[in-house]
Design an enzyme around this catalytic site. Structure first.
Site, short mmCIF file in Angstrom:
data_model
loop_
_atom_site.label_atom_id
_atom_site.label_comp_id
_atom_site.label_asym_id
_atom_site.label_seq_id
_atom_site.Cartn_x
_atom_site.Cartn_y
_atom_site.Cartn_z
CB SER A 157 -17.53 -55.00 -26.59
OG SER A 157 -18.29 -55.36 -25.45
CG ASP A 181 -13.44 -51.55 -22.46
OD1 ASP A 181 -12.50 -51.75 -21.67
OD2 ASP A 181 -14.58 -51.23 -22.08
CG HIS A 251 -17.90 -50.86 -23.32
ND1 HIS A 251 -16.80 -51.63 -22.98
CD2 HIS A 251 -18.70 -51.66 -24.07
CE1 HIS A 251 -16.94 -52.85 -23.49
NE2 HIS A 251 -18.08 -52.89 -24.16
#
Length: 450
Positions: A157, A181, A251
């Protein structure tokens, strides 16, 4: 005399405790997040000698850590936004699996002070500061003899963009960046210098699992993997009634998929394609450009395809997964030829059987067209791999509840495994009733049918 013996034992116990002291990831809570945290970087070292006991590294004195062997490769794990302040649940598993695969230094970059904040914008702001700190540490490693090409950054992330900033600070000389991601909010639409991009390391591989919410939509690396199209991961909640997991499940699935690739339970082969729809249609099954290795496999071992990918330029690939581990699916090309007079539309479900094990694939992303003496090519994704198929079950469904039932007269069906070099399986002259399952024993296809 007894007192001296007692003191000696006590001192020994203290030394043992000191020797066994383990440094752990910073544990904060929602209170810290509401107050807000300032950036503070802690680097926790794990090696095969201390795989479950972290050692806090000094930012100024590497000689204080003889177990930090700079002749080994070094992998940095960089987490993302921590709105509740809790440690990532996957840190221990990821560290242990990396060490099981390679004799490396694993360094967990703990920037929980800085990532724990209900104000996401402050956490984004802190990514630059975290990157500057980590850059200085890696430069110190280089001064002590470490090779930048042997450094691997795994960023999750916001951690993916921190990895990119570090790589850019070091002029793209880092060996590899793996981005799981990468965060989308505040980074989408920004120029390359303000986010991760393929020039930040010698090789950049990226996984996308939540492009319609928390993740980044566009390609960022030398190869970008889009699991299940990059959205709506199987097994994740579909409604708000599921609470927080509704927002974060897609996610976080990126980390779970990467853990599976390290575990080597099975492999997820990905196919280069311009869109997920074309991928599901089976329009992108040609892997000739990758040579004998075939289409690339997602995850830790993607470096096997590194040289080809660097030559090809940016490559966008797709693969599908199961709802839970093991996530990998097995791909088959299925070719169906019918001899019905009229065109038929419908869906096919196929089951492969061997020794009590069953693998299932349903081709239902859209209604398929079946026309007389015309080969209909389908892309079937099975939930598991069957090493030797002894029986096949086949079901045809029109999906029309209120319209007349049709039968599909199959002249030939051919199944080709896309992950192994083996002879396709065939069957001839099958009559399929609407929504009725037919079982048969497959036969190796004749040479003329290849």
């Amino acid at each position: 005399m007894f007192l001296w013996q007692y003191l000696i034992l006590l001192l020994t116990a203290v030394q043992i405790c000191k020797a066994q002291r383990c440094d752990k990831f910073t544990h904060l809570n929602l209170g810290h997040a509401f107050i807000g945290t300032s950036i503070r970087i802690r680097l926790l070292l794990y090696t095969r000698e201390n795989g479950t006991c972290g050692t806090l590294l000094s930012h100024s004195n590497l000689s204080a850590h003889p177990q930090f062997n700079l002749s080994r490769p070094t992998t940095f794990i960089i987490h993302g936004y921590r709105p509740t302040g809790s440690p990532p649940v996957w840190i221990k598993n990821l560290t242990e699996l990396l060490l099981a695969r390679e004799d490396t230094n694993v360094v967990v970059v703990d920037w929980n002070h800085g990532a724990a904040n209900v104000n996401y914008l402050k956490a984004v702001e802190n990514t630059r500061k975290a990157a500057a700190n980590l850059t200085a540490f890696i430069e110190m490693m280089k001064e002590h003899g470490a090779s930048l090409s042997s450094i691997h950054l795994i960023g999750i992330s916001l951690g993916a963009h921190i990895s990119g900033f570090v790589g850019a600070n070091l002029n793209g000389s880092i060996g590899r960046i793996t981005a799981l991601d990468p965060a989308g909010p505040q980074f989408t639409g920004t120029p390359p210098e303000d986010r991760l991009d393929s020039t930040d390391a010698r090789f950049v591989d990226v996984l996308h699992t939540d492009i319609d919410a928390l993740g980044f939509r566009e390609p960022l690396g030398h190869i970008d993997f889009y699991a299940n199209g990059g959205t709506d991961q199987p097994g994740c909640p579909k409604t708000l009634f599921s609470g927080g997991s509704y927002f974060k499940c897609d996610h976080q699935r990126s980390v779970s998929l990467y853990l599976d690739s390290l575990n080597q339970m099975c492999v997820s082969r990905a196919f280069p394609c311009s869109s997920y729809s074309d991928f599901l249609d089976g329009s992108c099954l040609n892997c000739d450009q990758f040579g004998a290795a075939g289409c690339p496999v997602f995850g830790y071992d993607i470096t096997r395809w590194k040289n080809v990918l660097l030559r090809l330029g940016q490559t966008k690939t797709f693969f599908t997964t199961n709802a839970k581990s093991p996530f990998c699916m097995t791909s088959y090309r299925v070719e169906v030829m019918i001899w019905n007079k009229d065109v038929r539309w419908g869906y096919i479900t196929i089951k492969l059987h061997y020794n009590g094990t069953e693998a299932v694939a349903t081709v239902d992303h859209k209604s398929s067209k079946f026309k007389k003496y015309t080969e209909t090519k389908l892309f079937a994704q099975f939930d598991k791999d069957i090493q030797s198929v002894e029986k096949v079950s086949l079901k045809f469904s029109t999906g029309n509840v209120f319209k007349p039932k049709y039968k599909l007269r199959v002249l030939r069906i051919r199944l080709t495994h896309l992950g192994r070099e083996e002879r396709p399986l065939c069957r001839y002259d099958i009559l399929l009733g609407d929504n009725s399952e037919v079982n048969f024993r497959p036969l190796p296809c004749e040479e003329s049918n290849f």
